[in-house]
Design a protein around this motif. Structure first.
Motif, mmCIF file in Angstrom:
data_model
loop_
_atom_site.group_PDB
_atom_site.id
_atom_site.type_symbol
_atom_site.label_atom_id
_atom_site.label_comp_id
_atom_site.label_asym_id
_atom_site.label_seq_id
_atom_site.Cartn_x
_atom_site.Cartn_y
_atom_site.Cartn_z
ATOM 1 N N SER A 132 0.812 -1.218 0.000
ATOM 2 C CA SER A 132 0.000 0.000 0.000
ATOM 3 C C SER A 132 0.842 1.263 0.000
ATOM 4 O O SER A 132 0.359 2.339 -0.367
ATOM 5 N N ARG A 133 2.117 1.153 0.393
ATOM 6 C CA ARG A 133 3.002 2.312 0.451
ATOM 7 C C ARG A 133 4.063 2.280 -0.644
ATOM 8 O O ARG A 133 5.101 2.939 -0.525
ATOM 9 N N GLY A 134 3.805 1.518 -1.712
ATOM 10 C CA GLY A 134 4.740 1.478 -2.832
ATOM 11 C C GLY A 134 5.921 0.569 -2.638
ATOM 12 O O GLY A 134 6.849 0.564 -3.446
ATOM 13 N N GLY A 135 5.912 -0.233 -1.557
ATOM 14 C CA GLY A 135 7.023 -1.119 -1.280
ATOM 15 C C GLY A 135 6.846 -2.494 -1.891
ATOM 16 O O GLY A 135 5.909 -2.755 -2.653
ATOM 17 N N ALA A 136 7.749 -3.386 -1.535
ATOM 18 C CA ALA A 136 7.788 -4.713 -2.150
ATOM 19 C C ALA A 136 8.174 -5.754 -1.116
ATOM 20 O O ALA A 136 8.616 -5.432 -0.011
ATOM 21 N N THR A 137 8.001 -6.996 -1.488
ATOM 22 C CA THR A 137 8.552 -8.100 -0.717
ATOM 23 C C THR A 137 9.928 -8.437 -1.270
ATOM 24 O O THR A 137 10.355 -7.919 -2.305
ATOM 25 N N CYS A 138 10.638 -9.318 -0.585
ATOM 26 C CA CYS A 138 11.883 -9.870 -1.128
ATOM 27 C C CYS A 138 12.107 -11.231 -0.497
ATOM 28 O O CYS A 138 11.548 -11.554 0.555
ATOM 29 N N THR A 139 12.907 -12.028 -1.147
ATOM 30 C CA THR A 139 13.381 -13.282 -0.581
ATOM 31 C C THR A 139 14.803 -13.052 -0.088
ATOM 32 O O THR A 139 15.398 -11.999 -0.334
ATOM 33 N N SER A 140 15.372 -14.034 0.589
ATOM 34 C CA SER A 140 16.760 -13.873 1.030
ATOM 35 C C SER A 140 17.699 -13.764 -0.166
ATOM 36 O O SER A 140 18.716 -13.071 -0.093
ATOM 37 N N SER A 141 17.358 -14.391 -1.278
ATOM 38 C CA SER A 141 18.230 -14.337 -2.451
ATOM 39 C C SER A 141 18.020 -13.082 -3.293
ATOM 40 O O SER A 141 18.916 -12.668 -4.026
ATOM 41 N N SER A 142 16.845 -12.445 -3.181
ATOM 42 C CA SER A 142 16.580 -11.257 -4.001
ATOM 43 C C SER A 142 16.666 -9.956 -3.213
ATOM 44 O O SER A 142 16.452 -8.878 -3.770
ATOM 45 N N ALA A 143 16.971 -10.035 -1.920
ATOM 46 C CA ALA A 143 16.956 -8.838 -1.081
ATOM 47 C C ALA A 143 17.877 -7.752 -1.615
ATOM 48 O O ALA A 143 17.485 -6.571 -1.694
ATOM 49 N N ALA A 144 19.095 -8.107 -1.997
ATOM 50 C CA ALA A 144 20.041 -7.092 -2.481
ATOM 51 C C ALA A 144 19.532 -6.433 -3.757
ATOM 52 O O ALA A 144 19.663 -5.215 -3.938
#
Length: 351
Positions: A132-144
């Motif tokens: 809702s605030r323009g953010g995203a999820t990530c996995t441990s491998s995609s965090a960077a």
């Protein structure tokens, strides 16, 4: 092994055929994994199951946030049954939507300068907050990769709920510890080293109770015993990760062991069911837990009886046992997931 439950599972599988997919996380018991059509980590399982359009239902053998994520990815019209609905995750449970709202309110005018990014190991409510605030999820491998995308847009990162994954990712991107602030949701305040006004990244004070148990002394002991490679998950503390040969996601550790020479020994710092799974899969290699076995008790609690009951609910079409996510929460949570997938694939990020 429970012979009665095993027989029930096989009977229901024959009855349901391809109308159901059983997904089993690496961290569940081997008695459960033996029934899995798919074995992997949480997001990988959710995506693979969603791709099988012949299946009407998915039975997810993992903790609750994983079943919720699978339901978000699968979309409407397909039922996701958790093998055990009371199998929670202390890491995911350490951040609520109300707590996240309060943290951003405390940032005052700087709130819009930070994009909330959450680990997929979080509740649908937290994913929705980020979406809702323009953010995203990530996995441990995609965090960077996800962090970098938002930083390129001039945004600070507010990462939740895993402090260690956030800190380890920040370190790989060259963000100094003194430019990091930590938000303590229990005491409802920001703690050092940086003040929020000066921070490039803010980390939620939360951790995985399994991975935080690994210590630098475990690594030192493994080295003294002559194990050639130490692999740890980035949910481990930065002090442990700095000493390891490999810091990687569950999938990365599996791949590294699979591709390594047979004479290379491994000490693996993650949940013990995965370590034992690797040792069984590659008996020609020497694979052991770093230090000692650490177990996720919620994953460990899932039994064949639980799986049999979930399959029975699927066979009877009892949707009250299936995962239900409020439509408004689901809408925003999917936004956060879609942004991550777009970033990782290199596509234009949706709004």
């Amino acid at each position: 092994m429970n012979p009665t439950a095993t027989a029930t599972i096989r009977s229901l599988r024959n009855q349901l055929g391809r109308r159901v997919v059983i997904a089993a996380h690496y961290y569940v018991r081997p008695q459960i994994k033996q029934h899995g059509d798919l074995i992997g980590d949480s997001l990988e399982l959710a995506r693979l199951a969603a791709e099988d359009r012949t299946a009407e239902s998915l039975v997810f053998c993992g903790v609750q946030f994983m079943a919720e994520t699978a339901a978000l990815v699968a979309g409407p019209g397909r039922n996701v049954y958790p093998a055990r609905s009371d199998a929670g995750c202390p890491l995911a449970d350490c951040a609520t939507g109300d707590q996240a709202q309060e943290a951003f309110a405390l940032l005052g005018p700087r709130a819009d300068e930070f994009s909330p990014i959450c680990y997929v190991n979080s509740s649908s409510e937290i994913k929705a907050f980020c979406g809702s605030r323009g953010g995203a999820t990530c996995t441990s491998s995609s965090a960077a990769t996800v962090f970098s995308k938002y930083r390129q847009r001039g945004q600070g990162i507010f990462f939740l709920p895993d402090q260690h994954l956030g800190a380890n990712t920040a370190r790989t991107l060259g963000i100094r510890e003194e430019d990091t602030a930590i938000y303590d949701p229990v005491n409802r305040r920001f703690i050092g080293p940086a003040e929020p006004d000066d921070a490039e990244i803010i980390l939620w004070k939360g951790e995985c109770p399994v991975h935080q148990e690994f210590s630098p002394s475990d690594v030192v002991l493994a080295r003294s015993e002559g194990r050639a490679q130490v692999a740890v998950h980035p949910e481990c503390s930065p002090a442990v990760c700095r000493l390891a040969d490999l810091v990687g996601s569950t999938a990365a550790m599996v791949r590294a062991v699979e591709e390594s020479p047979p004479d290379l020994a491994w000490a693996v710092g993650t949940e013990a069911h995965l370590v034992h799974y690797l040792a069984d899969m590659y008996p020609e290699r020497t694979i052991a837990s770093l230090g000692r076995d650490r177990w996720c008790e919620d994953m460990r609690s899932i039994t064949e009886t639980d799986l049999a009951e979930a399959l029975d609910h699927a066979a009877r079409g009892h949707t009250d046992r299936a995962v239900h996510i409020d439509p408004s929460v689901g809408h925003d949570a999917r936004k956060a997931l879609e942004r991550m997938l777009s970033i990782v694939s290199g596509e234009a990020m949706p709004g």
